[in-house]
Design a protein around this motif. Structure first.
Motif, PDB file in Angstrom:
ATOM      1  N   GLU A 286       0.639  -1.107  -0.020  1.00 14.00           N
ATOM      2  CA  GLU A 286      -0.077   0.040   0.001  1.00 14.00           C
ATOM      3  C   GLU A 286       0.920   1.097  -0.008  1.00 14.00           C
ATOM      4  O   GLU A 286       1.896   1.484   0.994  1.00 14.00           O
ATOM      5  CB  GLU A 286      -1.019  -0.113   1.319  1.00 14.00           C
ATOM      6  CG  GLU A 286      -1.989   1.114   1.039  1.00 14.00           C
ATOM      7  CD  GLU A 286      -2.675   1.210   2.436  1.00 14.00           C
ATOM      8  OE1 GLU A 286      -3.776   1.847   2.553  1.00 14.00           O
ATOM      9  OE2 GLU A 286      -2.469   0.504   3.282  1.00 14.00           O
ATOM     10  N   LEU A 287       0.411   2.318  -0.957  1.00  8.22           N
ATOM     11  CA  LEU A 287       1.343   3.183  -0.968  1.00  8.22           C
ATOM     12  C   LEU A 287       0.262   4.539  -0.915  1.00  8.22           C
ATOM     13  O   LEU A 287      -0.022   5.145  -2.154  1.00  8.22           O
ATOM     14  CB  LEU A 287       2.055   3.493  -2.231  1.00  8.22           C
ATOM     15  CG  LEU A 287       3.222   2.494  -2.636  1.00  8.22           C
ATOM     16  CD1 LEU A 287       3.646   2.519  -3.950  1.00  8.22           C
ATOM     17  CD2 LEU A 287       4.278   2.428  -1.602  1.00  8.22           C
ATOM     18  N   PRO A 288      -0.243   4.987   0.328  1.00 10.88           N
ATOM     19  CA  PRO A 288      -1.260   5.865   0.304  1.00 10.88           C
ATOM     20  C   PRO A 288      -1.112   7.159  -0.167  1.00 10.88           C
ATOM     21  O   PRO A 288      -1.937   7.915  -0.887  1.00 10.88           O
ATOM     22  CB  PRO A 288      -1.874   5.882   1.780  1.00 10.88           C
ATOM     23  CG  PRO A 288      -0.580   5.439   2.358  1.00 10.88           C
ATOM     24  CD  PRO A 288       0.134   4.301   1.614  1.00 10.88           C
ATOM     25  N   GLU A 305     -10.210  17.100  -1.442  1.00 11.35           N
ATOM     26  CA  GLU A 305     -10.931  16.248  -1.069  1.00 11.35           C
ATOM     27  C   GLU A 305      -9.893  14.956  -0.830  1.00 11.35           C
ATOM     28  O   GLU A 305     -10.037  14.196   0.247  1.00 11.35           O
ATOM     29  CB  GLU A 305     -12.133  15.702  -1.666  1.00 11.35           C
ATOM     30  CG  GLU A 305     -12.950  14.607  -1.520  1.00 11.35           C
ATOM     31  CD  GLU A 305     -14.083  14.254  -2.389  1.00 11.35           C
ATOM     32  OE1 GLU A 305     -14.230  13.158  -2.498  1.00 11.35           O
ATOM     33  OE2 GLU A 305     -14.594  15.260  -2.871  1.00 11.35           O
ATOM     34  N   GLN A 306      -9.251  14.654  -1.876  1.00 18.82           N
ATOM     35  CA  GLN A 306      -8.330  13.743  -1.821  1.00 18.82           C
ATOM     36  C   GLN A 306      -7.066  14.000  -0.657  1.00 18.82           C
ATOM     37  O   GLN A 306      -6.817  12.824   0.301  1.00 18.82           O
ATOM     38  CB  GLN A 306      -7.503  13.521  -3.128  1.00 18.82           C
ATOM     39  CG  GLN A 306      -8.337  13.348  -4.197  1.00 18.82           C
ATOM     40  CD  GLN A 306      -8.855  11.582  -3.795  1.00 18.82           C
ATOM     41  OE1 GLN A 306      -8.132  10.721  -3.753  1.00 18.82           O
ATOM     42  NE2 GLN A 306     -10.228  11.614  -4.327  1.00 18.82           N
ATOM     43  N   LEU A 307      -6.554  15.093  -0.491  1.00 21.09           N
ATOM     44  CA  LEU A 307      -5.766  15.454   0.437  1.00 21.09           C
ATOM     45  C   LEU A 307      -6.183  15.019   1.909  1.00 21.09           C
ATOM     46  O   LEU A 307      -5.357  14.721   2.780  1.00 21.09           O
ATOM     47  CB  LEU A 307      -5.062  16.585   0.347  1.00 21.09           C
ATOM     48  CG  LEU A 307      -4.046  16.564  -0.928  1.00 21.09           C
ATOM     49  CD1 LEU A 307      -3.600  18.069  -1.353  1.00 21.09           C
ATOM     50  CD2 LEU A 307      -2.948  15.919  -0.686  1.00 21.09           C
ATOM     51  N   MET A 308      -7.127  15.663   2.184  1.00 20.92           N
ATOM     52  CA  MET A 308      -8.071  15.645   3.537  1.00 20.92           C
ATOM     53  C   MET A 308      -8.265  14.161   3.666  1.00 20.92           C
ATOM     54  O   MET A 308      -8.124  13.593   4.983  1.00 20.92           O
ATOM     55  CB  MET A 308      -9.318  16.340   3.587  1.00 20.92           C
ATOM     56  CG  MET A 308      -8.867  17.896   3.541  1.00 20.92           C
ATOM     57  SD  MET A 308      -7.844  18.560   4.757  1.00 20.92           S
ATOM     58  CE  MET A 308      -6.151  18.479   4.304  1.00 20.92           C
ATOM     59  N   GLN A 309      -8.679  13.265   2.788  1.00 17.71           N
ATOM     60  CA  GLN A 309      -9.202  11.776   3.061  1.00 17.71           C
ATOM     61  C   GLN A 309      -7.605  11.195   3.320  1.00 17.71           C
ATOM     62  O   GLN A 309      -7.622  10.332   4.402  1.00 17.71           O
ATOM     63  CB  GLN A 309      -9.636  11.186   1.857  1.00 17.71           C
ATOM     64  CG  GLN A 309     -10.971  11.565   1.637  1.00 17.71           C
ATOM     65  CD  GLN A 309     -11.509  10.800   0.084  1.00 17.71           C
ATOM     66  OE1 GLN A 309     -10.826  10.142  -0.308  1.00 17.71           O
ATOM     67  NE2 GLN A 309     -12.697  11.151  -0.146  1.00 17.71           N
ATOM     68  N   LEU A 310      -6.376  11.636   2.831  1.00 18.23           N
ATOM     69  CA  LEU A 310      -5.495  11.130   3.043  1.00 18.23           C
ATOM     70  C   LEU A 310      -4.833  11.356   4.662  1.00 18.23           C
ATOM     71  O   LEU A 310      -4.468  10.319   5.191  1.00 18.23           O
ATOM     72  CB  LEU A 310      -4.234  11.699   2.201  1.00 18.23           C
ATOM     73  CG  LEU A 310      -2.709  11.500   2.477  1.00 18.23           C
ATOM     74  CD1 LEU A 310      -2.567   9.624   2.102  1.00 18.23           C
ATOM     75  CD2 LEU A 310      -1.702  12.084   1.488  1.00 18.23           C
ATOM     76  N   PHE A 311      -5.005  12.677   5.047  1.00 20.09           N
ATOM     77  CA  PHE A 311      -4.515  12.831   6.230  1.00 20.09           C
ATOM     78  C   PHE A 311      -5.474  12.500   7.466  1.00 20.09           C
ATOM     79  O   PHE A 311      -5.113  12.793   8.646  1.00 20.09           O
ATOM     80  CB  PHE A 311      -4.276  14.408   6.461  1.00 20.09           C
ATOM     81  CG  PHE A 311      -2.824  14.599   5.515  1.00 20.09           C
ATOM     82  CD1 PHE A 311      -1.578  14.439   6.234  1.00 20.09           C
ATOM     83  CD2 PHE A 311      -2.554  15.058   4.366  1.00 20.09           C
ATOM     84  CE1 PHE A 311      -0.359  14.610   5.587  1.00 20.09           C
ATOM     85  CE2 PHE A 311      -1.399  15.429   3.658  1.00 20.09           C
ATOM     86  CZ  PHE A 311      -0.131  14.993   4.351  1.00 20.09           C
TER      87      PHE A 311
END
Length: 320
Positions: A286-288, A305-311
């Motif tokens: 996995e490489l989130p 949205e993508q960055l907030m989901q990541l952090f």
């Protein structure tokens, strides 16, 4: 010693300048019709430096190969396979020592650049030259540390002796796989850093650095490399130059993407992230962070949205 540099873009021209600066005889090759080569012939300058008059310029690839035993290659990483095929058809490469000064992985295969060289030029002697530093800083006399790595330690040591100077202190890279994967992947982390800058979330870059090295260490270990290599100069050591510097093309690409500004320069991370997704699938790692960047730059998903989901991912152990 005679040294040929193949590629007359930003880094290729710097490598020619540097080799001349430390006392070598240098020839710089550019493709026929190259605008970069034309400008250098007309003015001896580009936007970064002035090339000394002693550096010979040519668009004759056969002449460039015959000039030297050490050949520095500085072209776009995705062009390497076709360029190697050109060298193979031309001949004159056997017995030469090649130094790749690009950071990337081949899209479509996920293969390392030294693997591409070996597949196209059987038995070729190849090393990589990677690590932190910007042309603008080196030209001003600001020193830095870099790495030369190959599968043959004697080749590595010879090349370090040839290229070392007070301006660049070289270390021996003893894990070629980890060095290449780490050097390529740091450009992807640089894209993410630029996106955070674009949103004004620069304080998250500390977390990005910590988690970025962690996920790449897992991939390198699964591929058979030393997981600690990612914490050296080729990856973590290059973060300052890639995640924070205004000179970083990858960071600037990420920032400009958020601002909606076009970015015309080469940002290798855009291509490398696709190759990393292939490796993530092949090795079931996995490489989130890389996956998030991929969704943004390749599938045009909403960056915030993508960055907030990541952090804001599910709580887990820091060591996981």
């Amino acid at each position: 010693m005679n040294i040929t540099v193949l590629g007359c873009g930003r880094w290729g021209t710097f490598h020619a300048w540097y080799a001349n600066h430390i006392g070598h005889q240098v020839m710089l090759w550019g493709r026929p019709g190259s605008a970069h080569l034309r400008a250098l012939r007309d003015t001896r300058k580009n936007e970064y430096l002035t090339l000394p008059g002693e550096v010979a310029l040519t668009d004759d690839l056969a002449r460039a190969l015959s000039f030297a035993e050490v050949i520095v290659v500085s072209i776009a990483s995705q062009q390497l396979r076709s360029f190697c095929a050109q060298l193979r058809d031309l001949g004159g490469w056997s017995g030469k020592r090649f130094v790749l000064c690009m950071k990337g992985l081949e899209t479509g295969t996920g293969k390392r650049l030294t693997t591409v060289m070996q597949e196209e030029l059987d038995g070729v002697q190849t090393a990589v030259w990677v690590g932190p530093g910007h042309v603008q800083d080196f030209i001003r006399g600001l020193p830095n540390c870099m790495v030369i790595a190959s599968a043959d330690l004697s080749l590595t040591r010879d090349l370090v002796d040839i290229f070392s100077s007070p301006l660049i202190r070289f270390y021996y890279g003893e894990d070629l796989l980890g060095t290449e994967i780490g050097a390529a992947a740091k450009n992807v982390i640089g894209l993410a850093a630029g996106m955070l800058d674009g949103f004004g979330y620069s304080s998250l870059k500390g977390a990005l650095m910590a988690r970025g090295t962690r996920e790449l260490s897992r991939l390198i270990e699964k591929m058979g490399g030393n997981k600690m290599t990612v914490y050296g100069l080729s990856h973590l050591g290059d973060y300052e130059a890639t995640l924070f510097s205004p000179h970083s093309n990858n960071r600037r690409f990420g920032e400009d993407l958020i601002a909606g500004r076009p970015f015309a320069k080469l940002a290798e991370g855009v291509y490398t992230v696709e190759a990393l997704m292939d490796l993530s699938s092949s090795y079931q790692v996995e490489l989130p962070i890389c996956a998030t960047v991929y969704e943004i730059v390749r599938h045009h998903k909403d960056p915030k949205e993508q960055l907030m989901q990541l952090f804001l991912r599910t709580t887990k152990s820091e060591q996981a």
